[in-house]
Design a protein around this motif. Sequence first.
Motif, mmCIF file in Angstrom:
data_model
loop_
_atom_site.group_PDB
_atom_site.id
_atom_site.type_symbol
_atom_site.label_atom_id
_atom_site.label_comp_id
_atom_site.label_asym_id
_atom_site.label_seq_id
_atom_site.Cartn_x
_atom_site.Cartn_y
_atom_site.Cartn_z
ATOM 1 N N LYS A 1 26.330 0.287 7.402
ATOM 2 C CA LYS A 1 25.860 0.879 6.138
ATOM 3 C C LYS A 1 25.507 -0.142 5.056
ATOM 4 C CE LYS A 1 26.409 5.242 7.185
ATOM 5 N NZ LYS A 1 25.257 6.110 7.331
ATOM 6 N N TYR A 2 26.029 -1.357 5.168
ATOM 7 C CA TYR A 2 25.833 -2.319 4.066
ATOM 8 C C TYR A 2 25.299 -3.653 4.556
ATOM 9 C CZ TYR A 2 28.275 1.183 1.492
ATOM 10 O OH TYR A 2 28.601 2.385 0.926
ATOM 11 N N ARG A 3 24.582 -4.318 3.638
ATOM 12 C CA ARG A 3 24.092 -5.675 3.916
ATOM 13 C C ARG A 3 24.715 -6.646 2.930
ATOM 14 N NH1 ARG A 3 20.055 -6.998 7.380
ATOM 15 N NH2 ARG A 3 19.525 -8.976 6.425
ATOM 16 N N LEU B 1 32.789 -0.081 -1.314
ATOM 17 C CA LEU B 1 31.499 -0.777 -1.404
ATOM 18 C C LEU B 1 30.457 0.117 -2.083
ATOM 19 C CD1 LEU B 1 31.365 -2.558 2.089
ATOM 20 C CD2 LEU B 1 31.933 -3.565 -0.121
ATOM 21 N N LYS B 2 30.513 1.401 -1.792
ATOM 22 C CA LYS B 2 29.538 2.338 -2.395
ATOM 23 C C LYS B 2 29.674 2.314 -3.919
ATOM 24 C CE LYS B 2 27.455 6.801 -1.525
ATOM 25 N NZ LYS B 2 26.199 6.304 -1.030
ATOM 26 N N VAL C 1 26.250 -7.142 -2.440
ATOM 27 C CA VAL C 1 26.329 -6.032 -1.484
ATOM 28 C C VAL C 1 25.200 -5.042 -1.763
ATOM 29 C CG1 VAL C 1 27.803 -4.187 -0.604
ATOM 30 C CG2 VAL C 1 28.832 -6.249 -1.572
ATOM 31 N N THR C 2 24.415 -4.722 -0.729
ATOM 32 C CA THR C 2 23.389 -3.683 -0.910
ATOM 33 C C THR C 2 23.554 -2.627 0.184
ATOM 34 O OG1 THR C 2 21.867 -5.040 0.374
ATOM 35 C CG2 THR C 2 21.626 -5.141 -2.012
ATOM 36 N N GLU C 3 23.069 -1.412 -0.155
ATOM 37 C CA GLU C 3 23.178 -0.336 0.819
ATOM 38 C C GLU C 3 21.951 -0.399 1.739
ATOM 39 O OE1 GLU C 3 25.086 4.087 0.279
ATOM 40 O OE2 GLU C 3 24.003 3.149 -1.343
ATOM 41 N N ARG C 4 22.130 -0.074 3.011
ATOM 42 C CA ARG C 4 20.974 -0.090 3.945
ATOM 43 C C ARG C 4 20.172 1.195 3.831
ATOM 44 N NH1 ARG C 4 22.244 -0.694 9.776
ATOM 45 N NH2 ARG C 4 20.066 -1.285 9.887
ATOM 46 N N ARG D 1 34.261 1.337 2.956
ATOM 47 C CA ARG D 1 32.880 1.763 2.686
ATOM 48 C C ARG D 1 32.777 2.485 1.342
ATOM 49 N NH1 ARG D 1 30.072 3.262 8.490
ATOM 50 N NH2 ARG D 1 30.084 5.362 7.665
ATOM 51 N N VAL E 1 28.041 -1.057 -5.190
ATOM 52 C CA VAL E 1 26.803 -1.517 -4.575
ATOM 53 C C VAL E 1 25.909 -2.241 -5.600
ATOM 54 C CG1 VAL E 1 25.200 0.457 -4.784
ATOM 55 C CG2 VAL E 1 25.495 -0.676 -2.600
ATOM 56 N N ASN E 2 25.151 -3.210 -5.127
ATOM 57 C CA ASN E 2 24.286 -4.071 -5.944
ATOM 58 C C ASN E 2 25.070 -4.986 -6.886
ATOM 59 O OD1 ASN E 2 22.027 -3.015 -4.751
ATOM 60 N ND2 ASN E 2 21.904 -1.326 -6.220
#
Length: 492
Positions: A458-460, A156-157, A489-492, A153, A160-161
């Motif tokens: 947490k992610y899409r 991914l943070k 990857v985007t954050e929810r 996570r 992100v995007n």
Amino acid sequence: MIYFEVLLFIFLGSYYLLVEKNRKKKGLQLPPGPLLGKLPIIGYLPFLGKIPTLTISKLAKRYGNIFCLYLGRTRVVFVNDFESAKEAGKLDVLQGRNQLELFEAIRGYSGLGLLEGKDWQEMRRFTLKCLRDMGFGKRSMEGMMHEQVCEVRKYLKRNVNKTLYLKPVLELAVINSLWAVMTSEKYDIEDPAKRQVMSILTEGIAEQNILGIAAFLPWLAKLAPDYTGYSKGLKFLGAPEGLFREVIRKHVETYVPGRERDFIDVTLTRIYSTTDPKSVFYGDVGMRNLHYTLLDLFFAGSDTLSSTLGWSFLYLAVDPKIQDKVQEEIDDIVGQSRLPTLEDRSKMPFCEATMAEVLRKSSFVPLGLMHTALENTEFKGFFLPKRTVLLFNLYEIHHNKNYWKDPENFRPQRFINEDGTFRKDDHVMPFFTGKRSCPGEMLAMNEFFLFFTGILQKYRFALNPVAPKPYLGPRSGFILCPPKHELLVTER
Ligand code: HEM
């Protein structure tokens, strides 16, 4: 001496005639198969086509669910239906392994994945007990898995995007939970050296053709090693050798009896206390078996789980409505303030159904691992001579139209009962079934659940809008890794 040889000859001759007579009396024959499958030297190898699983399914329609052909000079029986695969899984005599020359060149026939008969039983019993005692696949491993979910996570943070190919990060994260129990070691999920070993393994696995020339025509493979994939096979099998030698050496140096830290230490205790020369734990043989059992667990535990997760996020990126439903269930049952736990699993039927559908649809170990008949035997009314190789077409079992109706669709709802509960279906058998089924199944399913729900909480994921849509259908290969498509990857 000559008398002894004559007696031996008479004994073996009579035994052979007796077996043959029994076979003929019962009218047992080899399973049927295509005429081309009997070609000398090459057998059916040149006709398997680009995607052997599909060719095999087609042959099954013509010759029946159990049919036979030669690959090179090896007799191979293909089993294409659920009932026969289930029955084969129960028979001790069908739990041998094909002893490929490619393996002999690197490792000999040591380690849990390649041993046979009594040796395999001894090693399997020990490994399973050991892993069970250490909480393998149970709640006590949950903390380690959570730690790794958080690592992914964090990664991914930071990204992100962006569009990302997730498999390399997932590989190190999933292997870490297993590795803590096996070796007390942990890798940084972005460690470049470890990533390189993993990438050799992943590419090697993706390119290994379980039905290829390197496996069935080793003499030809050696003549043209680069062209036939033999060199790549050797490189891939040899890649993690050094990694394990070093880990075992350190354990031997720091081993304290009665203070076993992990799987390696427990196995060393067994090796040091074994006095029976016939045991798989005796002396140098024991050390070899430890080395290659570790390697088998490493191979089997890393690529499979990262592929499972890779396929999951890809299928959900293709079908955002299913992704919505999965995330709704996570929000309802877990919320956003804590990580999903194994206790939540039974309350999340849609996530469970989606996981089953990922395993069915991807069928990423399409032909399982090769088995062999350890003796002449009768199976489903056919005669299987000793050392016949058996391959189980798991892809066909998971895609049989008569059973699944719309196998090509990714539809988790097929595993949901009318009352909304999860419907377990034994026809999904990605771990195979019976005596030699995957010993990592429980760990794999728990880890799959924690990573799948912990990341989607947490992610899409969405398909890369500027790349062509990835091909999701069947391919050739021993393990079908997800296509190298980067997901947004985007954050929810
Ligand atoms: C979704 C993940 C996984 C899938 C689909 C999978 C599937 C399989 C399959 C089809 C086999 C062959 C069974 C046979 O011989 O017929 C197998 C064997 C094996 N798997 Fe897994 N596996 C997975 C994860 C794991 C994990 C996490 C581990 C490690 C803990 C593991 C360890 C092994 C080992 C050691 C064998 C060889 C067992 C033997 O020869 O007795 N697998 N697996």
